[in-house]
Design a protein around this motif. Structure first.
Motif, PDB file in Angstrom:
ATOM      1  N   PHE B 149       0.520  -1.290  -0.036  1.00 38.02           N
ATOM      2  CA  PHE B 149       0.245   0.138  -0.136  1.00 38.02           C
ATOM      3  C   PHE B 149       0.793   1.387   0.373  1.00 38.02           C
ATOM      4  O   PHE B 149       0.466   2.307   0.072  1.00 38.02           O
ATOM      5  N   ASN B 150       2.742   1.039   0.571  1.00 32.81           N
ATOM      6  CA  ASN B 150       2.792   2.248   0.390  1.00 32.81           C
ATOM      7  C   ASN B 150       4.096   1.950  -0.569  1.00 32.81           C
ATOM      8  O   ASN B 150       4.381   3.045  -0.852  1.00 32.81           O
ATOM      9  N   THR B 228      -7.005  -5.267 -17.962  1.00 31.61           N
ATOM     10  CA  THR B 228      -6.499  -5.321 -16.703  1.00 31.61           C
ATOM     11  C   THR B 228      -7.014  -4.157 -15.584  1.00 31.61           C
ATOM     12  O   THR B 228      -6.384  -3.668 -14.840  1.00 31.61           O
ATOM     13  N   PHE B 229      -7.909  -3.798 -16.087  1.00 30.38           N
ATOM     14  CA  PHE B 229      -8.250  -2.190 -15.494  1.00 30.38           C
ATOM     15  C   PHE B 229      -9.256  -2.757 -14.329  1.00 30.38           C
ATOM     16  O   PHE B 229      -8.682  -2.187 -13.163  1.00 30.38           O
ATOM     17  N   ALA B 230      -9.353  -4.061 -13.920  1.00 33.71           N
ATOM     18  CA  ALA B 230     -10.467  -4.201 -12.712  1.00 33.71           C
ATOM     19  C   ALA B 230      -9.433  -4.712 -11.698  1.00 33.71           C
ATOM     20  O   ALA B 230      -9.773  -4.414 -10.347  1.00 33.71           O
ATOM     21  N   PHE B 231      -8.117  -5.374 -12.003  1.00 34.79           N
ATOM     22  CA  PHE B 231      -6.915  -5.302 -11.361  1.00 34.79           C
ATOM     23  C   PHE B 231      -6.466  -3.874 -10.867  1.00 34.79           C
ATOM     24  O   PHE B 231      -6.096  -3.982  -9.290  1.00 34.79           O
ATOM     25  N   THR B 236      -5.238  -1.395  -6.562  1.00 32.32           N
ATOM     26  CA  THR B 236      -4.325   0.017  -5.837  1.00 32.32           C
ATOM     27  C   THR B 236      -4.504   1.427  -6.214  1.00 32.32           C
ATOM     28  O   THR B 236      -4.025   1.676  -5.605  1.00 32.32           O
ATOM     29  N   SER B 237      -5.771   0.867  -6.911  1.00 37.04           N
ATOM     30  CA  SER B 237      -6.204   2.722  -7.489  1.00 37.04           C
ATOM     31  C   SER B 237      -5.392   3.566  -8.351  1.00 37.04           C
ATOM     32  O   SER B 237      -5.612   4.708  -7.786  1.00 37.04           O
ATOM     33  N   GLY B 238      -4.389   2.951  -9.044  1.00 36.07           N
ATOM     34  CA  GLY B 238      -3.003   3.059  -9.456  1.00 36.07           C
ATOM     35  C   GLY B 238      -2.262   3.918  -8.618  1.00 36.07           C
ATOM     36  O   GLY B 238      -1.069   4.138  -8.837  1.00 36.07           O
ATOM     37  N   GLY B 239      -2.142   3.742  -7.840  1.00 34.52           N
ATOM     38  CA  GLY B 239      -1.563   4.156  -6.464  1.00 34.52           C
ATOM     39  C   GLY B 239       0.141   2.919  -6.269  1.00 34.52           C
ATOM     40  O   GLY B 239       0.162   1.655  -6.300  1.00 34.52           O
ATOM     41  N   PRO B 240       0.400   2.909  -5.102  1.00 39.01           N
ATOM     42  CA  PRO B 240       0.895   4.567  -4.621  1.00 39.01           C
ATOM     43  C   PRO B 240       1.873   5.066  -4.872  1.00 39.01           C
ATOM     44  O   PRO B 240       2.647   4.647  -6.016  1.00 39.01           O
ATOM     45  N   SER B 241       1.760   6.267  -5.073  1.00 41.49           N
ATOM     46  CA  SER B 241       2.254   7.531  -5.658  1.00 41.49           C
ATOM     47  C   SER B 241       2.636   6.502  -7.199  1.00 41.49           C
ATOM     48  O   SER B 241       3.340   6.821  -8.026  1.00 41.49           O
ATOM     49  N   ASN B 242       1.336   6.615  -8.368  1.00 42.08           N
ATOM     50  CA  ASN B 242       0.852   6.651  -9.353  1.00 42.08           C
ATOM     51  C   ASN B 242       1.780   5.485 -10.155  1.00 42.08           C
ATOM     52  O   ASN B 242       2.042   5.057 -11.236  1.00 42.08           O
ATOM     53  N   ALA B 243       2.562   4.510  -8.429  1.00 37.87           N
ATOM     54  CA  ALA B 243       3.381   2.955  -9.351  1.00 37.87           C
ATOM     55  C   ALA B 243       2.650   2.295 -10.441  1.00 37.87           C
ATOM     56  O   ALA B 243       3.021   2.047 -11.357  1.00 37.87           O
ATOM     57  N   THR B 244       1.193   2.538  -9.643  1.00 37.28           N
ATOM     58  CA  THR B 244       0.484   0.982 -10.928  1.00 37.28           C
ATOM     59  C   THR B 244      -0.575   1.801 -11.152  1.00 37.28           C
ATOM     60  O   THR B 244      -1.139   1.436 -12.743  1.00 37.28           O
TER      61      THR B 244
END
Lengths: 302, 294, 451
Positions: B149-150, B228-231, B236-244
């Motif tokens: 998460f971080n 792969t949108f659902a994943f 992660t909702s794109g986070g943390p720090s936009n990493a995903t």
């Protein structure tokens, strides 16, 4: 005429077997090889990895609502009935499942009908530019929902279809994959049969209903499963276009279930029950119809 | 070939094609065209559209976080495609080699074909939750501190793993058919020559399976970009720090969280171009290979 | 003028297409499944025949809301349906898209964070116009009215309002030798309590909270600092994002807590995970909404939970920002619906309903009569945890603009930036540079929106 067709069908089956490969023969060949214990061991390991997460989901869905945080907690519980009932009834998951089913069935039936029509035209009609039409259909493979979901969203709303079954079915009806598979399959039906039909003066409707469809049962079942799995698993588009709970599908319903139970109590048990429910229909169909499904895939690749 | 074309009616043929063509035009081509158009506008809910020329493109060109999103997506796709192919190939090979229980093993690994991405994501979230996950304890016992998460890279790996997991089934289905098609004579020759099992996979089966593998690379690339949108949304909702924050998630957020339809359409166009370019490269490679292979 | 023409054209295009859509729907044999299409003079058509409210109240709070709707139905004979939409973010998205599609809910619950975005659509009717004439809008608490009044009119119906407060695990505090009756009230005290809890091996972490912008806003509010110019957007279009020294202190503290394993990040907007960590006794303190009080009491079977005021950055305690949401009503529904909507709104603001809602959820009662009624029956003495937020609110200085939650047009976008950058800041070697990046990103988002 029937005899000719029967004969040709048998020949066709034989040809198909030779394409797909005869497994029995190969198995006897494999039996003699060394080191099978190691292969079994590795397979067991990999199978466990692939199945494990779902195994956990199933176990957790049977447990008392509360927190499962470690491996020793993974003994199936006795709350299965209660959890599934709660998810289906209290949290409206039954409704979501029904909507998903409705959506998937409409997509499968609609796609199947219009794709058979298109494939018949492309294979059995002598018309100009049909290859171009086929390419036109095939190119849509490069236009998945994310490329066009903003305008599609506006279009659906302009049509007054927002938040309805139409919105999550009609845009899916044109299918490059299905037309492609059917075309390949039709092309593999021996010309002798087709010519016989022509000599007998069989019209297009009778030809499709009495010759093509009976000879394509496996493929039709196979593509139906492919389409069902595809439709059932859609997440992004329903998330965008459906905004009332009453019309929501199971995939997005899962997110609602997660938010709902977390808003108050903690219940991974319920979320996992919902997940298992959502997995069940496509999984069951796939296992039940794996033979035609695998044969259809074999066609797709060509 | 022409003997199959037994019917002449042009009008009939046209009628048969109308439903497919109509739906394609209305729901596939037209929205795509409109996305191209909207990419030159500033637009959103309840806002009059305003023509801005190439401004949206300029915005993306100078936006460093968008650049990293593009790079991230390419890396993501590369890892997912490679991971799926390697794992599936090995599993397929083992199933091909095993002396008994083939059907059983096959079903046990191809079932994720039916697995909904949303379910895969939620189950992964539960199993690998950094503090509450069932597997978190055992993994941390091995010395890996689960903190996705971080920790951006960890989150990225989790999403990649979930995406690979879901796609194995589909790949094995195709690979097993291709591997079963390898002529027995070749296998026998290899065995007589004393070629080891693993080398047989690499130097006999893989080359013969190349067309299937290329096909799967293309399918998996499309999957990695679009499927792969659902994943990301659920894990992660794109986070943390936009990493995903891969392109498809970034696009969704631009459109349906920030309601910037103009920029979102521009991102659609870029996504389309990226995938189109990758497709062209892959088709080129396929052709080149077939040329030399022939 | 131009925009008027545009919107007329927009509507006529919509209705033409809608007709085409109906025809196409009919030919594909699916017409029976479609909702009612427009065609009357009203610009919007309701999503269902019964009154529909979109809300973001999950779990027990959602159940309480359902109970309120069925009581209303029993009393007034008007069917009302409360539809859960997962999150405030989704309610917002669905509402804005519904404005576009024309099929809208009769009421929708908007997080005060997104208020500006809703006003900017010009598609809502102020509830002051809808509520029956005999409804006295003065019943709301001053701080509440203050926030929800726009241009002198009550724009939306305040309903579920809350503060962020701190919950503590009393048993864990005692086990670590801390006094649960004197919980930490500043960040420094939170840190030292966390150190004790972790060092004593009582819990794995000292504190956690969902990574949501509301907590950052609350810290700004207590410190008496504005987030943006134009009085947090209440006095004009904001363009500047403020990062005063106290905010640097906040992030230094936050990073230190994370680095030393005293705090764990449950994830962005991860309300459920944060409470899970507290319930499973991984963390002895959690910052979350007062709305969690009922759920936390019910779920903390293995320990005693208690509530405490929000810990502030320093000793300055100006006041919290009001969180939670209010119900908005779209403009342009068929006129006959507004009477029914008005009755539902009025019902929801009744003292008995507010009292039921408060007891069932923990959101504070927002009308003076219900506060009085609760005091009278001795509710707060018996349930002091329910009083923490109310007291915190009433101790706050409502006149200080810093306690008025920011009204930003691109709120969702700003929210995402702040949340993302918060993670960056606690992971960075130097949080200061990430704060500068946060400032410039927020400002470019504001500039883009207001340009």
């Amino acid at each position: 005429m029937t005899d000719t067709i029967q004969y040709a069908k048998r020949r066709f089956e034989a040809v198909k077997r030779s394409i797909v490969g005869d497994r029995d023969e190969e198995s006897t060949l494999l039996a003699g090889r060394e080191g099978n214990a190691g292969v079994h061991l590795q397979l067991w390991f990999l199978v466990t990895l692939v199945v494990f997460p779902i195994f956990i989901a199933v176990v957790v869905s049977t447990k008392q609502q509360g927190i499962v945080t470690s491996l020793p907690d993974l003994i199936p519980g006795t709350y299965a009935v209660e959890n599934y009932r709660e998810a289906i009834v209290d949290y409206g998951f039954g409704r979501f499942m029904w909507n998903s089913l409705l959506m998937s069935v409409v997509v499968v039936v609609g796609k199947l009908v219009i794709s058979v029509l298109a494939a018949v035209a492309i294979v059995y009609y002598r018309v100009p530019y049909k290859d171009l039409v086929f390419l036109f259909v095939l190119f849509t493979l490069l236009l998945p929902v994310p490329i066009r979901f903003v305008p599609l969203f506006q279009l659906i709303n302009d049509l007054g279809w927002g938040n309805s079954l139409l919105a999550i079915t009609v845009p899916y009806l044109a299918s490059a994959t299905t037309v492609f598979i059917l075309r390949q399959h039709f092309l593999s039906i021996p010309t002798s049969i087709v010519e016989t039909a022509k000599l007998d003066g069989v019209g297009p409707v009778a030809f499709t209903l009495r010759v093509l469809i009976p000879m394509s049962r496996g493929v039709l079942v196979g593509v139906s499963i492919i389409m069902f799995v595809y439709a059932w698993n859609q997440y992004l588009w329903p998330l965008v276009i459906i905004d009332s709970e009453a019309n929501q599908v199971a995939q997005v319903g899962l997110q609602l279930l997660q938010g709902d139970v977390q808003g108050g109590q903690l219940s991974w048990s319920l979320v996992m029950a919902g997940s298992v429910l959502t997995l069940l229909p496509p999984l069951a169909l796939m296992i039940l119809f794996r033979k035609p499904l695998l044969e259809t895939f074999a066609i797709q690749q060509k | 070939m022409s003997t199959r074309e037994i019917f002449d009616g042009r009008l009939q043929a046209a009628l048969l094609l109308v439903p497919t063509v109509l739906v394609s035009v209305v729901f596939l081509y037209y929205p795509t065209a409109r996305a191209f158009r909207t990419s030159f506008f500033k637009a959103g809910f309840g806002r009059a559209e305003e023509f801005v020329g190439l401004e949206n493109y300029a915005t993306l060109l100078t936006n460093s976080s968008y650049h990293s999103s593009v790079a991230l997506s390419v890396l993501f796709a590369a890892l997912v495609v490679a991971g799926v192919i390697v794992v599936s190939l090995y599993v397929t090979f083992l199933i091909h080699e095993v002396d008994s229980g083939q059907d059983w093993y096959l079903i046990s690994v191809i079932w994720p074909y039916a697995l909904p991405p949303a379910v895969a994501a939620l189950v992964f979230l539960f199993v690998l939750h950094p503090t509450l996950g069932v597997l978190t304890g055992p993994i941390e016992a091995v010395g890996i501190d689960l903190d996705w998460f971080n920790d951006g890279p960890q989150a990225f790996v989790v999403v990649v793993l979930a995406a690979i997991w879901k796609q194995i089934g589909y790949n094995v289905i195709f690979m097993i058919a291709a591997m079963n098609n390898v002529p027995n004579a070749l296998t026998e020759t290899a065995e007589i020559d004393g070629v080891g099992r693993f080398r047989r996979l690499v130097s006999v089966y893989v080359p013969i399976m190349t067309p299937t593998l290329f096909f799967l690379v293309i399918i998996n690339t499309i999957y990695a970009f679009f499927g792969t949108f659902a994943f990301v949304d659920l894990l992660t909702s794109g986070g943390p720090s936009n990493a995903t924050n891969i392109l498809i998630f970034d696009l969704y957020r631009e459109a349906f969280s920030y309601f910037n339809f103009g920029v979102a359409s521009t991102k659609s166009v870029v996504l389309f171009l990226v995938v189109a370019v990758l497709m062209v490269i892959q088709f080129r490679l396929t052709e080149e290979y077939s040329y030399y292979g022939a | 003028m131009t925009s008027n023409n545009d919107s007329t054209r927009e509507i006529s295009r919509r209705s033409t297409l809608a007709t085409a859509g109906a025809a196409l729907g009919a030919t594909t044999g699916l017409a029976g499944c479609m909702g009612t299409l427009g065609g009357s003079e009203a610009e919007f058509s309701p999503v269902a025949d019964e009154l529909t409210a979109w809300h973001a109240m999950g779990g027990t709070n959602g159940e309480t809301l359902d109970a309120i709707a069925s009581d209303f139905e029993a009393e007034h004979g008007i069917e009302a349906n409360m539809e859960f939409q997962d999150s405030y973010e989704n309610v917002l998205t669905n509402t804005l898209s519904a404005f576009d599609s024309g099929n809208v809910a009769d009421m929708f619950q908007v997080d005060s964070l997104f208020a500006q975005q809703v006003f900017d659509t010009d598609q809502v009717r102020s509830v002051a116009e809808i509520l029956p004439d005999d409804f006295d809008t003065d019943v709301f608490l001053d701080n509440v009215t203050e926030f929800f009044t726009v241009d002198g009119e009550l724009a939306s119906l305040p309903f579920n309002n809350s503060n962020a407060i701190m919950y503590i695990n009393r048993d864990a505090f005692e086990e670590a030798g801390l006094d649960p009756d004197d919980p930490p009230s500043t960040l420094a005290e939170v840190r030292s309590a966390s150190e004790t809890l972790v060092d004593e091996g009582v819990t794995q972490y000292g504190i956690t909270w969902p990574n949501h912008v509301w907590f950052v806003e609350t810290w700004y509010g207590f410190e008496g600092e504005l987030m943006t110019d134009a009085e947090n957007g209440h006095a004009g279009d904001p363009s500047e994002f403020y990062t005063p020294d106290a905010v640097y202190d906040l992030y230094d503290w936050w990073k230190g807590m994370a680095d030393d394993g005293l705090y764990t990040n449950p994830g962005i907007e991860a309300w459920g995970e944060a409470t899970s960590l507290f319930i499973s006794e991984e963390s002895a303190m959690v910052l979350t909404s007062t709305a969690s009080v009922a759920g936390l009491i019910a779920d903390s079977e293995d320990f005693t939970v208690d509530a405490a005021p929000y810990p502030s950055i320093s000793d300055t305690r100006v006041g919290p920002v009001i969180g939670g949401a209010s119900f908005y009503v779209p403009d342009g529904l068929p006129e006959d619906r507004y009477e029914e909507i008005g009755r539902l709104l009025q019902y929801m603001a009744q003292p008995e309903v507010q009292t039921e809602w408060h007891k069932g959820s923990g959101y504070y009662p927002i009308t003076q009569p219900s506060v009085d009624a609760l005091r009278e029956e001795g509710w707060f003495e018996e349930n002091p945890m329910y009083n923490v937020a109310l007291e915190q609110l009433q101790n706050g200085d409502a006149s200080d603009p810093a306690t008025k939650r920011a009204l930003l047009g691109p709120a969702r976008n700003v929210q995402t930036v702040i949340q993302d950058k918060s993670v960056d800041a606690i992971n960075a070697d130097d949080p200061a540079s990430e704060l500068e990046a946060m400032k410039s990103e927020v400002e470019s988002v504001l500039a883009e929106y207001y340009e």
